[in-house]
Design a protein around this motif. Structure first.
Motif, mmCIF file in Angstrom:
data_model
loop_
_atom_site.group_PDB
_atom_site.id
_atom_site.type_symbol
_atom_site.label_atom_id
_atom_site.label_comp_id
_atom_site.label_asym_id
_atom_site.label_seq_id
_atom_site.Cartn_x
_atom_site.Cartn_y
_atom_site.Cartn_z
ATOM 1 N N SER A 15 28.771 -27.691 -4.012
ATOM 2 C CA SER A 15 29.789 -27.563 -5.072
ATOM 3 C C SER A 15 30.739 -28.753 -5.054
ATOM 4 O O SER A 15 30.661 -29.614 -4.168
ATOM 5 N N ASP A 36 24.625 -27.489 3.040
ATOM 6 C CA ASP A 36 25.732 -26.564 2.756
ATOM 7 C C ASP A 36 25.459 -25.259 3.485
ATOM 8 O O ASP A 36 24.301 -24.932 3.739
ATOM 9 N N SER A 189 36.847 -25.880 -6.995
ATOM 10 C CA SER A 189 36.926 -24.476 -6.567
ATOM 11 C C SER A 189 37.897 -24.320 -5.403
ATOM 12 O O SER A 189 38.519 -23.280 -5.224
HETATM 13 P P1 ADP Z 1 35.582 -29.606 -3.101
HETATM 14 O O1 ADP Z 1 35.285 -29.472 -4.534
HETATM 15 O O2 ADP Z 1 36.964 -30.051 -2.782
HETATM 16 O O3 ADP Z 1 34.507 -30.397 -2.400
HETATM 17 P P2 ADP Z 1 34.563 -26.974 -2.584
HETATM 18 O O4 ADP Z 1 35.174 -25.776 -1.908
HETATM 19 O O5 ADP Z 1 34.066 -26.835 -3.972
HETATM 20 O O6 ADP Z 1 35.611 -28.139 -2.459
HETATM 21 O O7 ADP Z 1 33.386 -27.551 -1.705
HETATM 22 C C1 ADP Z 1 33.338 -27.499 -0.357
HETATM 23 C C2 ADP Z 1 31.867 -27.298 0.023
HETATM 24 O O8 ADP Z 1 31.765 -27.262 1.435
HETATM 25 C C3 ADP Z 1 31.317 -25.969 -0.517
HETATM 26 O O9 ADP Z 1 30.050 -26.178 -1.099
HETATM 27 C C4 ADP Z 1 31.214 -25.111 0.724
HETATM 28 O O10 ADP Z 1 30.149 -24.181 0.669
HETATM 29 C C5 ADP Z 1 30.965 -26.160 1.802
HETATM 30 N N1 ADP Z 1 31.369 -25.706 3.114
HETATM 31 C C6 ADP Z 1 32.543 -25.132 3.466
HETATM 32 N N2 ADP Z 1 32.543 -24.828 4.771
HETATM 33 C C7 ADP Z 1 31.329 -25.214 5.275
HETATM 34 C C8 ADP Z 1 30.706 -25.159 6.552
HETATM 35 N N3 ADP Z 1 31.333 -24.657 7.609
HETATM 36 N N4 ADP Z 1 29.458 -25.670 6.659
HETATM 37 C C9 ADP Z 1 28.803 -26.180 5.618
HETATM 38 N N5 ADP Z 1 29.333 -26.260 4.382
HETATM 39 C C10 ADP Z 1 30.577 -25.771 4.203
#
Ligand code: ADP
Length: 248
Positions: A15, A36, A189
Protein backbone atom coordinates in the motif's frame (compact mmCIF):
# COMPACT_ATOMS: atom_id res chain seq x y z
CA UNK A 1 14.15 3.39 -18.72
CA UNK A 2 16.00 4.43 -15.57
CA UNK A 3 16.08 0.99 -13.88
CA UNK A 4 16.40 -1.42 -16.80
CA UNK A 5 17.13 -5.01 -15.59
CA UNK A 6 17.61 -3.92 -11.97
CA UNK A 7 16.18 -6.07 -9.17
CA UNK A 8 14.40 -4.07 -6.47
CA UNK A 9 13.31 -5.41 -3.08
CA UNK A 10 10.58 -3.14 -1.70
CA UNK A 11 9.06 -3.58 1.77
CA UNK A 12 5.61 -2.30 2.62
CA UNK A 13 4.85 -2.86 -1.07
CA UNK A 14 1.18 -3.58 -0.45
CA UNK A 15 0.00 0.00 0.00
CA UNK A 16 0.87 3.68 0.00
CA UNK A 17 4.35 4.74 -1.12
CA UNK A 18 5.54 1.16 -1.36
CA UNK A 19 2.85 0.12 -3.80
CA UNK A 20 3.17 3.11 -6.11
CA UNK A 21 6.97 2.95 -6.00
CA UNK A 22 6.87 -0.75 -6.90
CA UNK A 23 4.73 0.05 -9.94
CA UNK A 24 6.88 3.03 -10.96
CA UNK A 25 10.15 1.07 -10.62
CA UNK A 26 8.62 -1.78 -12.69
CA UNK A 27 7.62 0.70 -15.40
CA UNK A 28 11.24 1.87 -15.43
CA UNK A 29 12.39 -1.70 -16.13
CA UNK A 30 13.04 -3.16 -12.66
CA UNK A 31 12.01 -6.62 -11.47
CA UNK A 32 10.19 -6.26 -8.17
CA UNK A 33 10.20 -8.29 -4.95
CA UNK A 34 7.12 -6.96 -3.18
CA UNK A 35 7.34 -7.60 0.57
CA UNK A 36 4.51 -7.02 3.02
CA UNK A 37 3.01 -8.76 6.02
CA UNK A 38 -0.35 -8.22 4.39
CA UNK A 39 0.05 -11.01 1.84
CA UNK A 40 -3.08 -10.16 -0.16
CA UNK A 41 -2.04 -6.55 -0.70
CA UNK A 42 1.47 -7.55 -1.84
CA UNK A 43 -0.08 -10.05 -4.28
CA UNK A 44 -2.33 -7.30 -5.63
CA UNK A 45 0.69 -5.07 -6.28
CA UNK A 46 2.34 -7.96 -8.15
CA UNK A 47 -0.78 -8.62 -10.23
CA UNK A 48 -0.96 -4.96 -11.23
CA UNK A 49 2.71 -4.97 -12.26
CA UNK A 50 2.25 -8.15 -14.29
CA UNK A 51 -0.84 -6.73 -16.00
CA UNK A 52 1.38 -3.88 -17.24
CA UNK A 53 3.92 -6.41 -18.57
CA UNK A 54 6.38 -6.19 -15.66
CA UNK A 55 8.07 -8.91 -13.60
CA UNK A 56 7.41 -9.27 -9.88
CA UNK A 57 6.97 -11.71 -6.99
CA UNK A 58 5.43 -11.19 -3.58
CA UNK A 59 6.81 -12.41 -0.25
CA UNK A 60 4.91 -12.34 3.03
CA UNK A 61 7.11 -11.12 5.88
CA UNK A 62 7.09 -9.28 9.15
CA UNK A 63 10.03 -6.95 8.53
CA UNK A 64 10.79 -6.71 12.24
CA UNK A 65 11.44 -10.49 12.46
CA UNK A 66 14.97 -11.72 11.83
CA UNK A 67 13.96 -15.02 10.19
CA UNK A 68 11.36 -13.35 7.92
CA UNK A 69 13.88 -10.79 6.68
CA UNK A 70 16.51 -13.45 6.03
CA UNK A 71 13.87 -15.33 4.04
CA UNK A 72 12.74 -12.49 1.75
CA UNK A 73 16.32 -11.59 0.88
CA UNK A 74 16.96 -15.25 0.01
CA UNK A 75 13.73 -15.41 -2.03
CA UNK A 76 14.76 -12.34 -4.02
CA UNK A 77 18.12 -13.87 -4.93
CA UNK A 78 16.57 -17.28 -5.67
CA UNK A 79 14.07 -15.75 -8.06
CA UNK A 80 16.10 -13.04 -9.80
CA UNK A 81 19.75 -13.91 -9.00
CA UNK A 82 20.77 -10.55 -7.53
CA UNK A 83 19.65 -7.44 -5.63
CA UNK A 84 20.38 -3.95 -6.99
CA UNK A 85 17.95 -1.84 -4.97
CA UNK A 86 16.76 -2.30 -1.40
CA UNK A 87 13.90 0.04 -0.51
CA UNK A 88 13.22 -0.28 3.24
CA UNK A 89 9.81 1.32 3.30
CA UNK A 90 7.49 -0.67 5.58
CA UNK A 91 6.54 1.29 8.65
CA UNK A 92 4.03 1.88 11.40
CA UNK A 93 2.66 5.06 12.93
CA UNK A 94 1.53 4.82 16.54
CA UNK A 95 0.06 8.24 17.37
CA UNK A 96 0.29 9.96 20.72
CA UNK A 97 2.50 11.88 23.12
CA UNK A 98 4.78 10.26 25.69
CA UNK A 99 1.98 9.82 28.23
CA UNK A 100 -0.36 8.24 25.71
CA UNK A 101 1.90 5.87 23.80
CA UNK A 102 2.44 2.52 25.53
CA UNK A 103 5.95 1.17 25.95
CA UNK A 104 4.95 -1.78 23.77
CA UNK A 105 3.89 0.56 20.94
CA UNK A 106 7.14 2.50 21.34
CA UNK A 107 9.12 -0.74 20.96
CA UNK A 108 6.96 -1.87 18.02
CA UNK A 109 7.69 1.45 16.29
CA UNK A 110 11.41 0.81 16.57
CA UNK A 111 10.97 -2.85 15.58
CA UNK A 112 9.09 -2.14 12.35
CA UNK A 113 10.69 1.20 11.43
CA UNK A 114 14.32 0.65 12.51
CA UNK A 115 15.19 -3.01 13.32
CA UNK A 116 13.77 -3.90 9.90
CA UNK A 117 16.38 -1.74 8.14
CA UNK A 118 19.24 -3.09 10.25
CA UNK A 119 18.20 -6.66 9.42
CA UNK A 120 17.52 -6.16 5.71
CA UNK A 121 20.85 -4.39 5.23
CA UNK A 122 22.65 -7.11 7.20
CA UNK A 123 21.30 -9.88 4.96
CA UNK A 124 21.32 -7.98 1.65
CA UNK A 125 24.74 -6.34 1.93
CA UNK A 126 26.64 -9.25 0.36
CA UNK A 127 24.45 -8.95 -2.77
CA UNK A 128 24.47 -5.15 -2.80
CA UNK A 129 28.29 -5.26 -2.76
CA UNK A 130 28.21 -7.51 -5.83
CA UNK A 131 25.81 -5.21 -7.70
CA UNK A 132 27.20 -1.91 -6.31
CA UNK A 133 23.65 -1.32 -5.31
CA UNK A 134 21.47 1.28 -3.72
CA UNK A 135 19.63 1.41 -0.39
CA UNK A 136 16.71 3.76 0.22
CA UNK A 137 15.11 4.06 3.64
CA UNK A 138 11.79 5.70 4.35
CA UNK A 139 12.39 8.11 7.22
CA UNK A 140 10.15 11.11 7.80
CA UNK A 141 10.17 14.87 8.22
CA UNK A 142 9.17 13.85 11.75
CA UNK A 143 12.68 12.45 12.16
CA UNK A 144 14.11 15.94 11.50
CA UNK A 145 11.64 18.14 13.40
CA UNK A 146 9.05 17.39 16.08
CA UNK A 147 5.67 16.28 14.76
CA UNK A 148 2.72 16.81 17.12
CA UNK A 149 1.46 13.64 18.82
CA UNK A 150 4.08 11.39 17.27
CA UNK A 151 6.72 10.67 19.91
CA UNK A 152 7.34 7.02 18.94
CA UNK A 153 7.22 7.66 15.22
CA UNK A 154 9.50 10.72 15.39
CA UNK A 155 12.10 9.00 17.56
CA UNK A 156 12.19 5.92 15.32
CA UNK A 157 12.46 8.00 12.14
CA UNK A 158 15.32 10.03 13.66
CA UNK A 159 17.06 6.70 14.16
CA UNK A 160 16.40 5.82 10.50
CA UNK A 161 18.26 8.98 9.44
CA UNK A 162 21.26 8.17 11.70
CA UNK A 163 21.30 4.59 10.46
CA UNK A 164 21.24 5.84 6.86
CA UNK A 165 24.25 8.08 7.50
CA UNK A 166 26.22 5.30 9.23
CA UNK A 167 25.52 2.84 6.41
CA UNK A 168 26.44 5.42 3.75
CA UNK A 169 29.81 6.11 5.36
CA UNK A 170 30.66 2.44 5.91
CA UNK A 171 29.74 1.23 2.41
CA UNK A 172 30.67 4.10 0.09
CA UNK A 173 33.98 2.30 -0.56
CA UNK A 174 31.97 -0.66 -1.90
CA UNK A 175 30.13 1.53 -4.38
CA UNK A 176 26.88 1.34 -2.42
CA UNK A 177 24.80 4.50 -1.99
CA UNK A 178 22.42 4.83 0.97
CA UNK A 179 19.84 7.61 1.26
CA UNK A 180 16.64 8.31 3.14
CA UNK A 181 13.40 9.93 2.04
CA UNK A 182 11.68 12.15 4.57
CA UNK A 183 8.03 12.57 3.62
CA UNK A 184 6.15 15.37 5.31
CA UNK A 185 2.47 14.77 5.86
CA UNK A 186 1.12 12.81 2.94
CA UNK A 187 -2.35 11.49 2.39
CA UNK A 188 -1.99 7.74 2.87
CA UNK A 189 -3.73 5.03 4.84
CA UNK A 190 -1.19 5.66 7.60
CA UNK A 191 -2.29 9.28 8.13
CA UNK A 192 -5.97 8.86 7.20
CA UNK A 193 -7.21 8.61 10.77
CA UNK A 194 -5.12 11.54 12.04
CA UNK A 195 -6.14 13.84 9.17
CA UNK A 196 -9.83 13.06 9.56
CA UNK A 197 -9.65 15.06 12.81
CA UNK A 198 -10.17 18.69 11.71
CA UNK A 199 -7.90 20.20 14.38
CA UNK A 200 -5.09 17.74 13.65
CA UNK A 201 -5.53 18.31 9.91
CA UNK A 202 -5.12 22.09 10.39
CA UNK A 203 -2.19 21.60 12.78
CA UNK A 204 -0.36 19.56 10.16
CA UNK A 205 -1.29 21.74 7.17
CA UNK A 206 -0.62 25.23 8.53
CA UNK A 207 3.22 25.01 8.75
CA UNK A 208 3.63 23.70 5.17
CA UNK A 209 4.81 26.55 2.87
CA UNK A 210 3.40 24.84 -0.24
CA UNK A 211 0.03 24.68 1.57
CA UNK A 212 -0.85 21.15 0.52
CA UNK A 213 -0.24 17.64 1.77
CA UNK A 214 2.11 15.38 -0.14
CA UNK A 215 0.92 12.64 -2.46
CA UNK A 216 2.24 9.12 -2.93
CA UNK A 217 3.39 10.25 -6.40
CA UNK A 218 5.59 12.96 -4.81
CA UNK A 219 7.35 10.28 -2.75
CA UNK A 220 7.61 7.67 -5.51
CA UNK A 221 9.32 10.19 -7.82
CA UNK A 222 11.89 10.99 -5.11
CA UNK A 223 12.48 7.25 -4.59
CA UNK A 224 13.08 6.80 -8.33
CA UNK A 225 15.61 9.63 -8.31
CA UNK A 226 17.51 8.07 -5.38
CA UNK A 227 17.33 4.55 -6.87
CA UNK A 228 18.66 5.57 -10.28
CA UNK A 229 21.96 6.92 -11.57
CA UNK A 230 20.33 10.35 -11.64
CA UNK A 231 21.59 10.62 -8.03
CA UNK A 232 24.99 8.97 -8.65
CA UNK A 233 26.98 11.33 -6.36
CA UNK A 234 24.47 11.51 -3.51
CA UNK A 235 24.85 9.33 -0.42
CA UNK A 236 24.03 9.61 3.28
CA UNK A 237 21.40 12.21 2.52
CA UNK A 238 17.98 12.55 4.17
CA UNK A 239 15.84 14.14 1.47
CA UNK A 240 12.77 16.00 2.73
CA UNK A 241 9.77 15.62 0.41
CA UNK A 242 7.58 17.86 2.47
CA UNK A 243 6.47 21.01 0.60
CA UNK A 244 9.11 23.01 2.48
CA UNK A 245 7.88 22.16 5.97
CA UNK A 246 11.27 21.40 7.52
CA UNK A 247 12.75 24.53 5.89
CA UNK A 248 10.17 26.94 7.26
P1 ADP B 1 2.49 4.64 3.73
O1 ADP B 1 1.48 4.96 2.70
O2 ADP B 1 2.95 5.79 4.54
O3 ADP B 1 3.61 3.82 3.14
P2 ADP B 1 0.87 2.49 4.73
O4 ADP B 1 0.36 2.18 6.11
O5 ADP B 1 -0.10 2.63 3.62
O6 ADP B 1 1.78 3.77 4.87
O7 ADP B 1 1.95 1.42 4.30
C1 ADP B 1 2.78 0.78 5.15
C2 ADP B 1 2.95 -0.64 4.61
O8 ADP B 1 3.84 -1.34 5.46
C3 ADP B 1 1.62 -1.41 4.58
O9 ADP B 1 1.48 -2.08 3.35
C4 ADP B 1 1.77 -2.39 5.73
O10 ADP B 1 1.09 -3.61 5.51
C5 ADP B 1 3.28 -2.61 5.75
N1 ADP B 1 3.75 -3.04 7.05
C6 ADP B 1 3.47 -2.49 8.25
N2 ADP B 1 4.08 -3.18 9.23
C7 ADP B 1 4.77 -4.21 8.63
C8 ADP B 1 5.58 -5.27 9.10
N3 ADP B 1 5.84 -5.44 10.39
N4 ADP B 1 6.12 -6.10 8.17
C9 ADP B 1 5.87 -5.96 6.86
N5 ADP B 1 5.11 -4.97 6.36
C10 ADP B 1 4.55 -4.11 7.23
Amino acid sequence: MLLKDKVAVITGAGSGFGKLTSKLFAKEGAKIVAVDYNEESAKETVEEIKKDGGKAISVKADVSKDSDVKNFIAEAVNEFGKIDILFNNAGVFKPGNVEEVSFDDFKTSFGVNVDSIFLACKYAMKYLKESKGVIINTASAGGIIGFPQAVAYGASKGAVISLTQALAVDYAKDGIRVNAICPGTSKTSMTKETLEDKDMCNAYLSPIPMARFGTVEDIAKAALFLASDQSSYITGHALPVDGGWTMS
